[in-house]
Design a protein around this motif. Structure first.
Motif, PDB file in Angstrom:
ATOM      1  N   PHE A  42      15.045 -41.289  43.302  1.00 37.54           N
ATOM      2  CA  PHE A  42      13.609 -41.443  43.051  1.00 37.54           C
ATOM      3  C   PHE A  42      12.974 -40.088  42.713  1.00 37.54           C
ATOM      4  O   PHE A  42      12.203 -39.966  41.755  1.00 37.54           O
ATOM      5  N   GLU A  45      14.143 -38.612  39.241  1.00 34.45           N
ATOM      6  CA  GLU A  45      13.608 -39.279  38.049  1.00 34.45           C
ATOM      7  C   GLU A  45      12.088 -39.399  38.068  1.00 34.45           C
ATOM      8  O   GLU A  45      11.524 -40.115  37.246  1.00 34.45           O
ATOM      9  N   ASN A  46      11.429 -38.725  38.995  1.00 30.40           N
ATOM     10  CA  ASN A  46       9.973 -38.844  39.091  1.00 30.40           C
ATOM     11  C   ASN A  46       9.300 -38.220  37.875  1.00 30.40           C
ATOM     12  O   ASN A  46       9.636 -37.105  37.454  1.00 30.40           O
ATOM     13  N   SER A  47       8.353 -38.925  37.329  1.00 27.97           N
ATOM     14  CA  SER A  47       7.688 -38.467  36.101  1.00 27.97           C
ATOM     15  C   SER A  47       6.841 -37.214  36.317  1.00 27.97           C
ATOM     16  O   SER A  47       6.618 -36.441  35.392  1.00 27.97           O
ATOM     17  N   GLU A 152       4.582 -45.081  44.292  1.00 29.73           N
ATOM     18  CA  GLU A 152       5.369 -45.610  43.177  1.00 29.73           C
ATOM     19  C   GLU A 152       6.716 -46.117  43.689  1.00 29.73           C
ATOM     20  O   GLU A 152       7.325 -45.513  44.562  1.00 29.73           O
ATOM     21  N   ARG A 154      10.307 -47.121  41.939  1.00 34.23           N
ATOM     22  CA  ARG A 154      11.030 -47.070  40.672  1.00 34.23           C
ATOM     23  C   ARG A 154      12.084 -48.170  40.670  1.00 34.23           C
ATOM     24  O   ARG A 154      13.083 -48.120  41.396  1.00 34.23           O
TER      25      ARG A 154
END
Length: 661
Positions: A42, A45-47, A152, A154
């Motif tokens: 998580f 890959e967090n934006s 969030e 994912r």
């Protein structure tokens, strides 16, 4: 006769409940593995990370962490599952002896695996999703970045986690079934009693363990070059791991048998009981103790190195950038140098600032090969010649004298030499067929060549004047067929805020001419890039350290459980031959204590021998503060030792509950 509905699922659930002392820690560990894998995936890959400076390096570090966590989960769950199957073989053998076929046993194992997988994946994902935001907040706190709002989940990370662990539990089920199918009923019934016979001393393997461990230690201690240390590190690690396993499994038994040969020592009550008991303990627990030692070493190395890099970030920046602003021009032609000097002064004047701690050099630089007092170009290196590859920089005396309080003078063939790897040890220096007399061996160079890093061996040679420098450049062009790198480097500090220093840096980037030849570096601007790398390493070190610690605790727990069952029989036998209960407990307590803390002691020895090599590796990250790393290592070991002792006290209760039953 038909089987009652839900017979196998009920039997599987009943078996898990009945063996909760074994399955409870396994369920907790597997749930934590799922949770930690989701969390690292998580975060990776967090934006929000893509918007930060240094996000590319940080992303690569975190994706590497995903791979490490995944691999560790596979290896660790295989190890613990094998332990559970071994402890359960007697029960499964009874099923087989009472007429249940192995395919029916396979169904029980299948349902057990299904329930464990369902619980672990569901609870692991639930806790992973719950704490993923906390992990992200911790990372942003370490990176000193603005904390994002919102929560969030994912979906992609959830699907990857479910697929990985579903496949893993399927393979674990197949492996368990294979273990049961390949064993006869009698073997299953006697599985727990295997290994009661006295172990044999395998002297050759014990000697091989000493040799491989000694070779690993030797490599770690003697390596001097950071780049060599980088390539030698993995070789040394593999040798130490092999040596550790061999010495715990065979070397310890060989040593105990040697002690037993000493009749005055062995034929006394306490040594007799201790040596005899330890022989069986080391046979049963040698692999587990080696695993604990290796994991403990991994925890100590991972946490101590990443903490020292994060804590020593300012030292790292000062090593990499000896001045707040450094300007590099790929030429030392007078017109170009004058343009850079004028442009720099104009920018400082606009900001109302003056340069402090100024340093400027003209360099003729190239990669060379040093053999004794000879410095050779690429074409001059002969096959089989011993030496080291080095970075070589020539600079005129005029530049050196500008920055020292007491100017010096040089004859045409005299030089001053500074080495970043200690004092230059020869009285002459030969280059391109020309012999220079070393008038002075410098302990330091003003500005340290604009970098204190010791990644590469570097030699700075101060020659009489620019005429000598130009002669060397012409000779190099004629012999090598290429031009050497020429440069003008100017560095200075600013007595102002970090924000104003950053504004000066941006203004210099925009204002200086010939941007294709000019590079401007700022310590303050680079801080965020370095923070992203070292903060990411610190976060990853804490994360992986926690993971390895979990593995260590679970292996210790299962080792204690195993020894509890083994010692329950020994308690009975010792009391039957006339020993008092207090004597039996005292003898076994001493053995358990010795065996338990042996991996910690061995891990401490590993760290001591690894210290010189790790300090060389940290130089590659621009950390040259050995005292800081030593302090971080000592504190990490002390905290880990306290935690290790607490685990001993907690797991010993389970051990005595079983052994004294």
């Amino acid at each position: 006769m038909s089987v009652p509905k839900f017979f196998y699922p009920k039997l599987a659930l009943s078996s898990i409940k009945r063996h909760l002392q074994l399955y409870g820690p396994y369920l907790c560990a597997s749930t934590t593995m799922v949770s930690m894998f989701y969390m690292i995936l998580f975060v990776a890959e967090n934006s929000g990370l893509s918007k930060m400076r240094g996000s590319d390096v940080l992303g690569q570090l975190l994706r590497f962490g995903v791979v490490v966590v995944g691999l560790f989960a596979v290896i660790f769950l295989f190890y613990t599952n094998s332990f559970l199957v071994r402890r359960r073989k007697r029960e499964l053998g009874l099923y087989n002896a009472f007429g249940m076929e192995k395919r029916h046993i396979a169904r029980i194992l299948g349902w057990e695996t299904f329930f464990i997988a369902l619980f672990s994946i569901a609870a692991g994902l639930g806790s992973g999703i719950l704490f993923s935001k906390l992990m992200l907040l911790l990372l942003f706190r370490i990176l000193e970045a603005p904390i994002p709002f919102g929560f969030e989940v994912r979906l992609e990370a959830v699907l990857i986690t479910v697929k990985l662990f579903s496949a893993l539990y399927l393979v674990l089920f197949a492996f368990s079934v294979w273990q049961v199918r390949s064993a006869q009923a009698v073997e299953l019934l006697k599985a727990e009693a295997l290994g009661e016979r006295e172990p044999k001393a395998r002297w050759l393997l014990a000697l091989l363990g000493c040799v491989t461990l000694g070779a690993g230690y030797y490599i770690a201690v003697v390596v001097a070059d950071p780049l060599v240390a980088l390539f030698s590190f993995f070789v040394a690690v593999i040798l130490v791991i092999i040596g550790t396993y061999l010495l715990f499994t065979t070397g310890s038994i060989a040593l105990l048998k040697l002690l037993r040969r000493s009749k005055p020592l062995y034929y006394r009550p306490k040594p007799f009981i201790a040596i005899s008991g330890m022989l069986h303990r080391m046979k049963q627990n040698g692999v587990g103790l080696a695993n604990i030692c290796i994991l403990s070493t991994m925890v100590l190395v991972t946490i101590s190195t990443t903490v020292s890099l994060y804590v020593g970030l300012e030292d790292v920046l000062r090593t990499r950038y000896s001045r707040e602003i450094v300007i590099r021009l790929d030429s030392y032609e007078p017109e170009a140098v004058a343009a850079v000097q004028a442009g720099t002064e104009a920018v400082l004047s606009r900001h109302g600032l003056e340069a402090a701690e100024k340093a400027e050099y003209r360099f003729l630089s190239l990669t060379a090969f040093r053999s004794g007092e000879r410095l050779l170009t690429e074409k001059e290196v002969e096959p089989g010649l011993t030496g080291v590859r080095t970075s070589l920089h020539f600079t005129p005396l005029e530049d050196y004298n500008r920055m020292v309080q007491e100017p010096v003078s040089l004859q045409e063939n005299e030089v001053l030499v500074y080495s970043n790897r200690g004092i230059y040890e020869h009285s002459t220096l030969e280059f391109l067929g020309r012999s220079f007399a070393v008038k002075e061996k410098l302990a330091s160079l003003p500005g340290d060549g604009f970098s204190r890093t010791q990644t590469f061996a570097s030699y700075y040679v101060v020659v009489r004047d620019m005429q000598v420098l130009e002669e060397l450049r012409r000779n190099l062009t004629e012999t090598e067929g290429r031009s050497a790198q020429t440069s003008y480097i100017r560095g200075f500090d600013l007595d102002t805020s970090a924000e104003e220093a950053a504004a000066v840096y941006r203004d210099l980037q925009e204002s200086l001419p010939r941007k294709d030849l000019i590079w401007v570096e700022s310590r303050d601007e680079a801080r965020q890039e370095f923070l992203a790398m070292y903060g990411g390493l610190f976060f990853l070190g804490l994360f992986l350290g926690t993971l390895f610690l979990l593995g260590t605790v679970l292996i210790i727990y299962y080792k204690q459980i195993t020894e509890g069952y083994e010692d329950r029989r020994r308690f009975s036998i010792m009391q039957q031959v006339g020993m008092a209960g207090s004597e039996v407990r005292s003898a076994i307590r001493g053995q358990v204590l010795s065996v338990f803390f042996l991996p910690l002691a061995a891990a401490g020895v590993h760290i001591i021998f690894a210290f010189p090599m790790i300090t060389k590796l940290l130089i590659l990250f621009n950390l040259t503060n050995t005292a800081l790393f030593a302090a971080c290592t000592a504190v990490t070991f002390a905290v880990f030792a306290v935690f290790y002792a607490c685990v001993y006290l907690a797991t010993t209760k389970a051990y005595y509950r079983i052994a004294a039953a």
